[in-house]
Design a protein around this motif. Structure first.
Motif, PDB file in Angstrom:
ATOM      1  N   GLY A 250       0.780  -1.236   0.000  1.00 51.77           N
ATOM      2  CA  GLY A 250       0.000   0.000   0.000  1.00 51.77           C
ATOM      3  C   GLY A 250       0.810   1.283   0.000  1.00 51.77           C
ATOM      4  N   ASP A 251       2.146   1.198  -0.010  1.00 55.46           N
ATOM      5  CA  ASP A 251       2.982   2.408   0.034  1.00 55.46           C
ATOM      6  C   ASP A 251       2.800   3.288  -1.206  1.00 55.46           C
ATOM      7  OD1 ASP A 251       4.112   2.011   2.491  1.00 55.46           O
ATOM      8  OD2 ASP A 251       6.093   1.425   1.771  1.00 55.46           O
ATOM      9  N   TYR A 252       2.950   4.590  -0.971  1.00 52.41           N
ATOM     10  CA  TYR A 252       2.985   5.557  -2.068  1.00 52.41           C
ATOM     11  C   TYR A 252       4.454   5.911  -2.294  1.00 52.41           C
ATOM     12  CZ  TYR A 252       2.460  10.058  -4.527  1.00 52.41           C
ATOM     13  OH  TYR A 252       2.555  11.092  -5.425  1.00 52.41           O
ATOM     14  N   CYS A 253       4.977   5.549  -3.463  1.00 52.32           N
ATOM     15  CA  CYS A 253       6.385   5.758  -3.784  1.00 52.32           C
ATOM     16  C   CYS A 253       6.510   6.805  -4.889  1.00 52.32           C
ATOM     17  CB  CYS A 253       7.028   4.453  -4.263  1.00 52.32           C
ATOM     18  SG  CYS A 253       6.830   3.061  -3.121  1.00 52.32           S
ATOM     19  N   ILE A 254       7.524   7.624  -4.795  1.00 50.29           N
ATOM     20  CA  ILE A 254       7.758   8.676  -5.787  1.00 50.29           C
ATOM     21  C   ILE A 254       9.154   8.487  -6.371  1.00 50.29           C
ATOM     22  CG2 ILE A 254       7.842  11.164  -6.211  1.00 50.29           C
ATOM     23  CD1 ILE A 254       6.213  11.444  -3.516  1.00 50.29           C
ATOM     24  N   ASP A 313       6.563  20.355  -6.443  1.00 52.89           N
ATOM     25  CA  ASP A 313       5.189  19.902  -6.668  1.00 52.89           C
ATOM     26  C   ASP A 313       4.473  19.903  -5.314  1.00 52.89           C
ATOM     27  OD1 ASP A 313       2.806  18.682  -7.234  1.00 52.89           O
ATOM     28  OD2 ASP A 313       3.673  16.965  -8.295  1.00 52.89           O
ATOM     29  N   GLU A 314       3.695  20.938  -5.083  1.00 49.82           N
ATOM     30  CA  GLU A 314       3.050  21.092  -3.771  1.00 49.82           C
ATOM     31  C   GLU A 314       2.003  20.020  -3.494  1.00 49.82           C
ATOM     32  OE1 GLU A 314       1.798  25.017  -2.892  1.00 49.82           O
ATOM     33  OE2 GLU A 314       3.732  25.916  -3.399  1.00 49.82           O
ATOM     34  N   ASP A 315       1.523  19.352  -4.532  1.00 49.62           N
ATOM     35  CA  ASP A 315       0.489  18.321  -4.345  1.00 49.62           C
ATOM     36  C   ASP A 315       1.006  17.071  -3.633  1.00 49.62           C
ATOM     37  OD1 ASP A 315      -1.379  19.906  -5.595  1.00 49.62           O
ATOM     38  OD2 ASP A 315      -1.101  18.985  -7.572  1.00 49.62           O
ATOM     39  N   ILE A 316       2.323  16.876  -3.605  1.00 50.89           N
ATOM     40  CA  ILE A 316       2.833  15.634  -2.998  1.00 50.89           C
ATOM     41  C   ILE A 316       3.715  15.902  -1.777  1.00 50.89           C
ATOM     42  CG2 ILE A 316       2.684  14.270  -5.119  1.00 50.89           C
ATOM     43  CD1 ILE A 316       5.693  14.714  -5.516  1.00 50.89           C
ATOM     44  N   ILE A 317       3.673  17.115  -1.253  1.00 54.46           N
ATOM     45  CA  ILE A 317       4.456  17.428  -0.053  1.00 54.46           C
ATOM     46  C   ILE A 317       3.982  16.560   1.117  1.00 54.46           C
ATOM     47  CG2 ILE A 317       4.909  19.213   1.692  1.00 54.46           C
ATOM     48  CD1 ILE A 317       4.958  21.262  -0.548  1.00 54.46           C
ATOM     49  N   ASP A 318       4.935  15.937   1.813  1.00 52.23           N
ATOM     50  CA  ASP A 318       4.671  15.077   2.983  1.00 52.23           C
ATOM     51  C   ASP A 318       3.828  13.845   2.652  1.00 52.23           C
ATOM     52  OD1 ASP A 318       6.143  16.643   4.681  1.00 52.23           O
ATOM     53  OD2 ASP A 318       4.428  17.791   5.419  1.00 52.23           O
ATOM     54  N   LYS A 319       3.832  13.416   1.397  1.00 50.70           N
ATOM     55  CA  LYS A 319       2.964  12.284   1.023  1.00 50.70           C
ATOM     56  C   LYS A 319       3.733  10.979   0.777  1.00 50.70           C
ATOM     57  CE  LYS A 319      -1.046  14.734  -0.071  1.00 50.70           C
ATOM     58  NZ  LYS A 319      -1.660  15.179  -1.325  1.00 50.70           N
ATOM     59  N   GLY A 320       5.016  11.057   0.488  1.00 50.63           N
ATOM     60  CA  GLY A 320       5.747   9.871   0.038  1.00 50.63           C
ATOM     61  C   GLY A 320       6.211   8.962   1.159  1.00 50.63           C
ATOM     62  N   ASP A 321       5.782   7.700   1.109  1.00 51.05           N
ATOM     63  CA  ASP A 321       6.353   6.707   2.021  1.00 51.05           C
ATOM     64  C   ASP A 321       7.814   6.445   1.638  1.00 51.05           C
ATOM     65  OD1 ASP A 321       4.000   5.631   3.671  1.00 51.05           O
ATOM     66  OD2 ASP A 321       3.216   5.540   1.619  1.00 51.05           O
ATOM     67  N   ILE A 322       8.045   6.431   0.327  1.00 48.99           N
ATOM     68  CA  ILE A 322       9.401   6.245  -0.201  1.00 48.99           C
ATOM     69  C   ILE A 322       9.605   7.241  -1.340  1.00 48.99           C
ATOM     70  CG2 ILE A 322      10.959   4.673  -1.429  1.00 48.99           C
ATOM     71  CD1 ILE A 322       9.388   2.370  -0.057  1.00 48.99           C
ATOM     72  N   VAL A 323      10.685   7.989  -1.290  1.00 46.72           N
ATOM     73  CA  VAL A 323      11.039   8.901  -2.371  1.00 46.72           C
ATOM     74  C   VAL A 323      12.395   8.471  -2.920  1.00 46.72           C
ATOM     75  CG1 VAL A 323      11.570  11.276  -3.021  1.00 46.72           C
ATOM     76  CG2 VAL A 323       9.717  10.812  -1.392  1.00 46.72           C
ATOM     77  N   ILE A 324      12.426   8.218  -4.218  1.00 52.45           N
ATOM     78  CA  ILE A 324      13.659   7.813  -4.883  1.00 52.45           C
ATOM     79  C   ILE A 324      14.214   9.013  -5.646  1.00 52.45           C
ATOM     80  CG2 ILE A 324      14.721   6.253  -6.560  1.00 52.45           C
ATOM     81  CD1 ILE A 324      13.590   4.819  -4.104  1.00 52.45           C
ATOM     82  N   ALA A 325      15.425   9.415  -5.288  1.00 52.44           N
ATOM     83  CA  ALA A 325      16.113  10.499  -5.989  1.00 52.44           C
ATOM     84  C   ALA A 325      17.364   9.920  -6.642  1.00 52.44           C
ATOM     85  CB  ALA A 325      16.460  11.625  -5.022  1.00 52.44           C
ATOM     86  N   ASN A 363      13.928  19.767  -2.994  1.00 51.57           N
ATOM     87  CA  ASN A 363      12.515  19.455  -3.198  1.00 51.57           C
ATOM     88  C   ASN A 363      12.187  18.050  -2.723  1.00 51.57           C
ATOM     89  OD1 ASN A 363      11.864  21.945  -4.375  1.00 51.57           O
ATOM     90  ND2 ASN A 363      12.460  21.233  -6.417  1.00 51.57           N
ATOM     91  N   ALA A 364      13.075  17.100  -3.023  1.00 55.36           N
ATOM     92  CA  ALA A 364      12.820  15.696  -2.684  1.00 55.36           C
ATOM     93  C   ALA A 364      12.532  15.520  -1.198  1.00 55.36           C
ATOM     94  CB  ALA A 364      14.018  14.840  -3.094  1.00 55.36           C
ATOM     95  N   ARG A 365      13.261  16.237  -0.353  1.00 55.49           N
ATOM     96  CA  ARG A 365      13.075  16.083   1.097  1.00 55.49           C
ATOM     97  C   ARG A 365      11.670  16.484   1.531  1.00 55.49           C
ATOM     98  NH1 ARG A 365      13.255  20.939   3.815  1.00 55.49           N
ATOM     99  NH2 ARG A 365      13.950  22.733   2.581  1.00 55.49           N
ATOM    100  N   LYS A 366      11.050  17.431   0.802  1.00 54.00           N
ATOM    101  CA  LYS A 366       9.723  17.909   1.175  1.00 54.00           C
ATOM    102  C   LYS A 366       8.627  16.886   0.853  1.00 54.00           C
ATOM    103  CE  LYS A 366      10.985  22.772   0.575  1.00 54.00           C
ATOM    104  NZ  LYS A 366      10.728  24.032  -0.170  1.00 54.00           N
ATOM    105  N   TYR A 367       8.925  15.960  -0.026  1.00 46.43           N
ATOM    106  CA  TYR A 367       7.913  14.978  -0.424  1.00 46.43           C
ATOM    107  C   TYR A 367       7.839  13.793   0.538  1.00 46.43           C
ATOM    108  CZ  TYR A 367       8.498  17.489  -4.872  1.00 46.43           C
ATOM    109  OH  TYR A 367       8.585  18.458  -5.848  1.00 46.43           O
TER     110      TYR A 367
END
Length: 431
Positions: A250-254, A313-325, A363-367
Motif C-alpha cells: 500500500g505504500d505511495y512511492c515517488i 510539486d506542492e500536491d505531494i508534499i509530505d505524502k511519500g512513504d518512499i522517495v527515490i532520488a 525538493n525531494a526532502r519535502k515529499y
C-alpha cells in the motif's frame, strides 16, 4: 538477397556518428544493430566489439598512434583518425584477425572514402604498430586504462592507486550484463529454459534470486522473452535501490527522475500490485521510454507524468512513504557501458552537476512523509556528488537521519560503480 554490407564501413560510420557528430555511443550502436539486424550473429558481434573496444581504449589508442606519426593526433582527418583507431584496436586486442588483414582493410577504407593519397600513410602506421606492438609501454594510469588525466587525479584524492587500477581494468574488461525478472510472473527455471531455447547463456547471481547474468547476446531486441517483457535489463547495483527501499503493502512511492523505468518497475513489482508508484521525468521523450517499458512489463500500479524535478510539486508534499532520488550525475560508474562519457565530461561540468543534485534534493526532502524514506543514488564514483552531498544534506536537514550509505566500487563490488544513501525523516511527536 546477398549480403553486401561491409562491416568495417559500418564500424567507421558508427565511430564518426559518435566522435564527429556527438551521438551517444549506446544510442548510435543500438541504431546500427537495429538497422542491420539481418546480419549474421558473428558479424554483429564483430561490429559491437570493435566500436565499443575502440571507444573504451581511445586514449590508449591515440597514444599508440602518436608514437608512429609526426603530427599531433587531433590534426588527423576524422575519417583517417577513426580508421587508424579501429585498426590499432584490432591489432592490439583481437588476436583472431591477422594484422595483415587489418592493414589491408584499412587501406581499402581510406581509398573508398576519398583519401587515396593517404593509403600509404595508413598502411605505414598500422604495419609499424603491428611490428612493434610488443615494445609499447604506457607512461601512466591514465593512458594504460584510457582515462582522462583529470579524472585519475580526482580519484587519487579519494582512492589508492590499486583501487584506481581495479576500476580501470573493470571498465575495459568484457563482462556479462544482468537482467531482473518478476518471480510472480515467471520462475527462474522457466526463464532460464526460455533463454536457452533462444540460444542465450544465462548464469545465476549469488544473493539475487530475481536476477541473472546473460552472455552470448548480439541483438537483444529480437528475443521473444525480451519483447514480452519477461525480464528487464538492469545492473546489479541499480537493483539495490529497490532492495534498500523495501516498499510495504500500500505504500505511495515517488520516483523523481525515473527514466527509463527500471527502478519504478522494481518498486511496482515489490508492491505486488498494491499502492502506487508516481514516476516522472523531465521530458516527453523520457516519459515515453518509461511508458514503453511499463507496457512490456504489464505494470498497472504506476502513474507517469512529465515533471521537472527542479520544480516543487506542492500536491505531494509530505505524502511519500518512499522517495527515490536517482539523480543526473557524471556517470563515472558506468564507463564500461557508456565509454564516451569520459571524453565529454569536464571539471566544470561536475560542479554544475553537484549544484543540480542539491537543487533537486531540496525538493525531494519535502515529499517524504514523517517516518518515510528518502533514497539518494547516483551511478558515479565521485565523492563530491556522493558522500559530500550526503554530508551537505544532513547538515541542512536536521529532521532526517542517515540510515546507511554505500559507495559501490566497480571491480570490487558486483556491478557498476554506484552510490546509495538512505535517509529517514523523523516522525512528529503526535505520530
Amino acid at each position: 538477397m546477398a549480403n553486401t554490407v561491409n562491416n568495417r564501413e559500418v564500424i567507421l560510420d558508427t565511430m564518426l556518428l559518435i566522435t564527429k557528430e556527438g551521438k551517444h555511443s549506446h544510442i548510435a550502436l543500438r541504431g546500427v544493430l537495429d538497422k542491420y539486424q539481418y546480419l549474421e550473429k558473428k558479424e554483429r558481434a564483430f561490429i559491437t566489439r570493435v566500436v565499443n573496444g575502440t571507444l573504451e581504449r581511445m586514449i590508449e589508442l591515440d597514444y599508440v598512434i602518436s608514437l608512429f606519426i609526426n603530427l599531433k593526433i587531433n590534426k588527423l582527418k576524422p575519417v583517417i583518425r577513426a580508421i587508424l583507431e579501429t585498426g590499432v584496436f584490432q591489432i592490439l586486442y583481437m588476436d583472431g584477425i591477422p594484422d595483415s588483414a587489418v592493414c589491408n582493410e584499412a587501406v581499402k577504407l581510406a581509398n573508398q572514402r576519398g583519401f587515396r593519397n593517404l593509403k600509404g600513410f595508413v598502411n605505414g602506421v598500422l604495419r609499424n604498430v603491428a611490428r612493434k606492438k610488443e615494445e609499447i609501454s604506457y607512461p601512466n594510469l591514465a593512458v594504460r586504462y584510457s582515462l582522462p588525466e583529470w579524472i585519475v587525479k580526482m580519484w587519487e584524492e579519494s582512492y589508492t592507486e590499486q583501487e584506481i587500477e581495479v576500476m580501470g581494468a573493470y571498465f575495459l574488461a568484457e563482462k556479462p550484463f544482468s537482467i531482473r525478472f518478476d518471480p510472480e510472473r515467471i520462475q527462474k527455471e522457466q526463464l532460464i529454459k526460455l533463454l536457452k531455447e533462444e540460444e542465450i547463456e544465462s548464469e545465476e547471481i549469488p544473493g539475487y534470486s530475481d536476477a541473472l547474468y546473460l552472455k552470448n547476446i548480439d541483438y537483444l531486441g529480437k528475443l521473444k522473452s525480451f519483447q514480452e517483457g519477461l525480464f528487464y535489463v538492469q545492473d546489479i547495483s541499480s537493483m539495490e535501490v529497490g532492495r534498500w527501499a523495501q516498499p510495504q503493502n500500500g505504500d505511495y512511492c515517488i520516483d523523481l527522475c525515473g527514466a527509463p523505468g527500471g527502478k519504478t518497475i522494481h518498486l511496482s513489482q515489490l508492491l505486488k500490485g498494491s499502492g502506487m508508484v508516481d514516476c516522472r521525468d523531465v521530458s516527453e521523450y523520457k516519459v515515453d521510454l518509461i511508458r514503453e517499458n511499463l507496457k512490456k512489463s504489464h505494470i498497472d500500479n504506476v502513474k507517469v507524468k512529465v515533471f521537472d524535478a527542479r520544480l516543487l510539486d506542492e500536491d505531494i508534499i509530505d505524502k511519500g512513504d518512499i522517495v527515490i532520488a536517482d539523480l543526473p550525475c557524471s556517470g563515472l560508474g558506468v564507463l564500461n557501458r557508456k565509454p564516451d562519457i569520459k571524453y565529454h565530461l569536464t571539471e566544470e561540468g561536475l560542479v554544475s552537476l553537484v549544484e543540480l543534485q542539491r537543487e533537486i534534493l531540496k525538493n525531494a526532502r519535502k515529499y517524504v512523509k514523517p517516518g518515510g524514506k528518502l533514497i539518494y543514488s547516483t551511478c558515479t564514483v565521485n565523492k563530491k556528488e556522493n558522500e559530500e552531498n550526503t554530508s551537505w544534506f544532513l547538515e541542512n536537514n536536521s529532521d532526517f537521519k542517515l540510515i546507511r550509505e554505500k559507495q559501490r566500487i566497480p571491480g570490487v563490488d558486483m556491478g557498476d560503480g554506484f552510490y546509495l544513501a538512505q535517509f529517514q525523516k523523523e516522525k512528529h511527536d503526535e505520530d
